[in-house]
Scaffold this motif. Sequence first.
Motif, PDB file in Angstrom:
ATOM      1  N   GLU A  56       0.838  -1.206   0.000  1.00 15.46           N
ATOM      2  CA  GLU A  56       0.000   0.000   0.000  1.00 15.46           C
ATOM      3  C   GLU A  56       0.868   1.248   0.000  1.00 15.46           C
ATOM      4  O   GLU A  56       1.872   1.304   0.716  1.00 15.46           O
ATOM      5  N   ASP A  58      -0.046   5.330   0.472  1.00 16.13           N
ATOM      6  CA  ASP A  58      -1.118   6.300   0.759  1.00 16.13           C
ATOM      7  C   ASP A  58      -2.503   5.648   0.713  1.00 16.13           C
ATOM      8  O   ASP A  58      -3.422   6.150   0.085  1.00 16.13           O
ATOM      9  N   HIS A  59      -2.631   4.498   1.370  1.00 20.60           N
ATOM     10  CA  HIS A  59      -3.893   3.759   1.492  1.00 20.60           C
ATOM     11  C   HIS A  59      -4.428   3.242   0.163  1.00 20.60           C
ATOM     12  O   HIS A  59      -5.608   2.897   0.053  1.00 20.60           O
ATOM     13  N   GLU A  60      -3.581   3.196  -0.863  1.00 20.44           N
ATOM     14  CA  GLU A  60      -3.974   2.651  -2.158  1.00 20.44           C
ATOM     15  C   GLU A  60      -3.113   1.419  -2.436  1.00 20.44           C
ATOM     16  O   GLU A  60      -1.903   1.441  -2.219  1.00 20.44           O
TER      17      GLU A  60
END
Length: 167
Positions: A56, A58-60
């Motif tokens: 991941e 940045d939470h992606e």
Amino acid sequence: MKIRPATLNDVPQIMQIIRAVVPAMRAAGNLQWDSTYPNPGVFENDIADDQLWVAEIDHEIAGVAAITTEQYPEYADVGLDINETAIVVHRLAVDPKFRGKGIAAALLTQAEQVAVERGIDVLRIDTNTQNQATRALFPKMGYVFAGEIGLVFRPGLRFCCYEKRLE
């Protein structure tokens, strides 16, 4: 970057990565994956078996890899002892927008950590002969080319096998 076990909630984003990766692979002559494989069911099974990891940023989700002990019988064709327990990485994919950021290397490092935690000192991986990116990456990560094989379930394609032994 954060490496963590995948969850069922990750499958839609993982499939977005696969949909982005497959056309580029096929355009480069790498026919290893297509519209039917890998599919959500394969990733759901990996998650049920606690063997799917995501990277991941940045939470992606930027990348994915199945860190398994599943060895293909054909590995024996290049002299690998398939009765020897090994960590085997399958379904390694990186979102094209995150390429060049060390995602694949981080997932391979996670495979090494899993091996150490489980007391396994052998890692194996295979890739389509047309996948130039992974064929360059694996030796940089300490994997040694073991030979080229065909896989019964992927007729007409050739795969390069690699092995890494941990000291």
